[in-house]
Design an enzyme around this catalytic site. Sequence first.
Site, PDB file in Angstrom:
ATOM      1  N   GLU A 240      -0.446  -4.994   6.220  1.00  0.00           N
ATOM      2  CA  GLU A 240       0.858  -5.153   5.574  1.00  0.00           C
ATOM      3  C   GLU A 240       1.699  -6.186   6.304  1.00  0.00           C
ATOM      4  O   GLU A 240       2.276  -7.088   5.684  1.00  0.00           O
ATOM      5  CB  GLU A 240       1.589  -3.808   5.534  1.00  0.00           C
ATOM      6  CG  GLU A 240       1.004  -2.822   4.535  1.00  0.00           C
ATOM      7  CD  GLU A 240       1.630  -1.443   4.627  1.00  0.00           C
ATOM      8  OE1 GLU A 240       1.541  -0.706   3.633  1.00  0.00           O
ATOM      9  OE2 GLU A 240       2.200  -1.098   5.687  1.00  0.00           O
TER      10      GLU A 240
ATOM     11  N   ASP B   3       8.578   3.674   4.848  1.00  0.00           N
ATOM     12  CA  ASP B   3       8.787   5.072   5.225  1.00  0.00           C
ATOM     13  C   ASP B   3      10.241   5.338   5.598  1.00  0.00           C
ATOM     14  O   ASP B   3      10.752   6.436   5.376  1.00  0.00           O
ATOM     15  CB  ASP B   3       7.870   5.431   6.390  1.00  0.00           C
ATOM     16  CG  ASP B   3       6.405   5.248   6.034  1.00  0.00           C
ATOM     17  OD1 ASP B   3       5.952   5.865   5.051  1.00  0.00           O
ATOM     18  OD2 ASP B   3       5.710   4.466   6.715  1.00  0.00           O
TER      19      ASP B   3
ATOM     20  N   LYS C 264       7.185   1.370   8.781  1.00  0.00           N
ATOM     21  CA  LYS C 264       6.104   1.369   7.813  1.00  0.00           C
ATOM     22  C   LYS C 264       4.818   1.778   8.520  1.00  0.00           C
ATOM     23  O   LYS C 264       4.735   1.724   9.734  1.00  0.00           O
ATOM     24  CB  LYS C 264       5.933  -0.010   7.172  1.00  0.00           C
ATOM     25  CG  LYS C 264       7.060  -0.376   6.211  1.00  0.00           C
ATOM     26  CD  LYS C 264       6.911  -1.772   5.610  1.00  0.00           C
ATOM     27  CE  LYS C 264       5.539  -2.094   5.092  1.00  0.00           C
ATOM     28  NZ  LYS C 264       5.070  -1.129   4.050  1.00  0.00           N
TER      29      LYS C 264
ATOM     30  N   ASP D 233       6.348  -4.087  -1.302  1.00  0.00           N
ATOM     31  CA  ASP D 233       5.751  -2.939  -0.626  1.00  0.00           C
ATOM     32  C   ASP D 233       6.791  -1.848  -0.416  1.00  0.00           C
ATOM     33  O   ASP D 233       7.998  -2.112  -0.416  1.00  0.00           O
ATOM     34  CB  ASP D 233       5.179  -3.364   0.722  1.00  0.00           C
ATOM     35  CG  ASP D 233       4.107  -2.418   1.249  1.00  0.00           C
ATOM     36  OD1 ASP D 233       3.828  -1.393   0.590  1.00  0.00           O
ATOM     37  OD2 ASP D 233       3.544  -2.708   2.329  1.00  0.00           O
ATOM     38  N   GLY D 234       6.315  -0.642  -0.226  1.00  0.00           N
ATOM     39  CA  GLY D 234       7.183   0.484   0.076  1.00  0.00           C
ATOM     40  C   GLY D 234       7.517   0.539   1.556  1.00  0.00           C
ATOM     41  O   GLY D 234       7.140  -0.336   2.342  1.00  0.00           O
TER      42      GLY D 234
ATOM     43  N   THR E  40       0.838  -1.192   0.000  1.00  0.00           N
ATOM     44  CA  THR E  40       0.000   0.000   0.000  1.00  0.00           C
ATOM     45  C   THR E  40       0.874   1.244   0.000  1.00  0.00           C
ATOM     46  O   THR E  40       1.903   1.294   0.682  1.00  0.00           O
ATOM     47  CB  THR E  40      -0.911   0.010   1.240  1.00  0.00           C
ATOM     48  OG1 THR E  40      -1.818  -1.089   1.158  1.00  0.00           O
ATOM     49  CG2 THR E  40      -1.698   1.304   1.351  1.00  0.00           C
ATOM     50  N   GLY E  41       0.468   2.254  -0.772  1.00  0.00           N
ATOM     51  CA  GLY E  41       1.203   3.505  -0.793  1.00  0.00           C
ATOM     52  C   GLY E  41       1.561   3.929  -2.198  1.00  0.00           C
ATOM     53  O   GLY E  41       1.346   3.196  -3.171  1.00  0.00           O
ATOM     54  N   SER E  42       2.156   5.105  -2.305  1.00  0.00           N
ATOM     55  CA  SER E  42       2.424   5.688  -3.620  1.00  0.00           C
ATOM     56  C   SER E  42       3.442   4.906  -4.425  1.00  0.00           C
ATOM     57  O   SER E  42       3.362   4.858  -5.660  1.00  0.00           O
ATOM     58  CB  SER E  42       2.887   7.139  -3.451  1.00  0.00           C
ATOM     59  OG  SER E  42       4.053   7.212  -2.640  1.00  0.00           O
ATOM     60  N   THR E  43       4.420   4.287  -3.775  1.00  0.00           N
ATOM     61  CA  THR E  43       5.407   3.489  -4.497  1.00  0.00           C
ATOM     62  C   THR E  43       4.853   2.106  -4.830  1.00  0.00           C
ATOM     63  O   THR E  43       4.997   1.612  -5.954  1.00  0.00           O
ATOM     64  CB  THR E  43       6.708   3.358  -3.684  1.00  0.00           C
ATOM     65  OG1 THR E  43       7.156   4.660  -3.291  1.00  0.00           O
ATOM     66  CG2 THR E  43       7.804   2.696  -4.513  1.00  0.00           C
TER      67      THR E  43
END
Length: 274
Positions: free
Chosen positions: A147, A128, A138, A125-126, A68-71
């Site tokens: 996640e 932080d 994350k 997954d990306g 999940t997320g922009s990447t």
Amino acid sequence: MKAAIATFGMLLVSVGAFRAPALPARAAVRSSSRCMSMSTTQDELKKLCGYQSVDDYVTSGMVVGLGTGSTAAFAVERLGEKLASGELKDIVAIPTSVRTQEQAESLGIPLVTLDTHSVLDVAIDGADEVAPDGGLVKGRGGALLREKMVEIMAKKFVVIVDDTKFVDGLGITGAMPVEVNKFCWEHTMRQVAALPSVAGCEAKIRMDGDKIYETDNENYIVDLYFEKPIADANKAAEELINVVGVVEHGLFLNMADHTVYASADGVKTIDYTK
């Protein structure tokens, strides 16, 4: 336990705005053929590593965890493209949030759950924050519980980031999320803030406008803010999960197998091993 793989890698240097990741003295780093100009935007970097992760680690017949997320959204996009073209076949995927589920469904990616597929071939997954040993923060996007449930069950967990996510120690670039049950959440937040391993942190309930933010699981998130890196992330993870009322925390330790990252210097992969 996973640690950085003990083989020599290439020497990384700073190029323009590129922040070379802090790595153990001995770490395996591999380059792809994808290079870019110094004017490459952050979104373009995210797309490059998202696409590369699917190209490198997803093959036909796999069960794939979708982050999940922009990447992570770019990895989902790439998976959808390769299924539509026929380059990949017989893929099923497990999304880690409602918004990832909606994106995957719009791309025609067949979806399943952990109830029917408890073991995944790969999860992408990306993150932080990425520490030198592959430890992660994350969950700033709010999907940390799903996640972690999905990614801990993957035979291979691939992290995808741009070079801005590398840190020397966890907890210093923003919130370290802790998902908590709604019941007496203020009490739980006080218990969390009083833990010795996170001493000195500032604990705040996450807001969504003028209302308390709710996760897909209808829980709340307590965000912890630190002025210095978390001194002992493993101890913090242990203490946090043992607080009654805490559902999950955003420290993803000893989980990553690979980090695919993009910078002005190109796309590279850091390999870790158990």
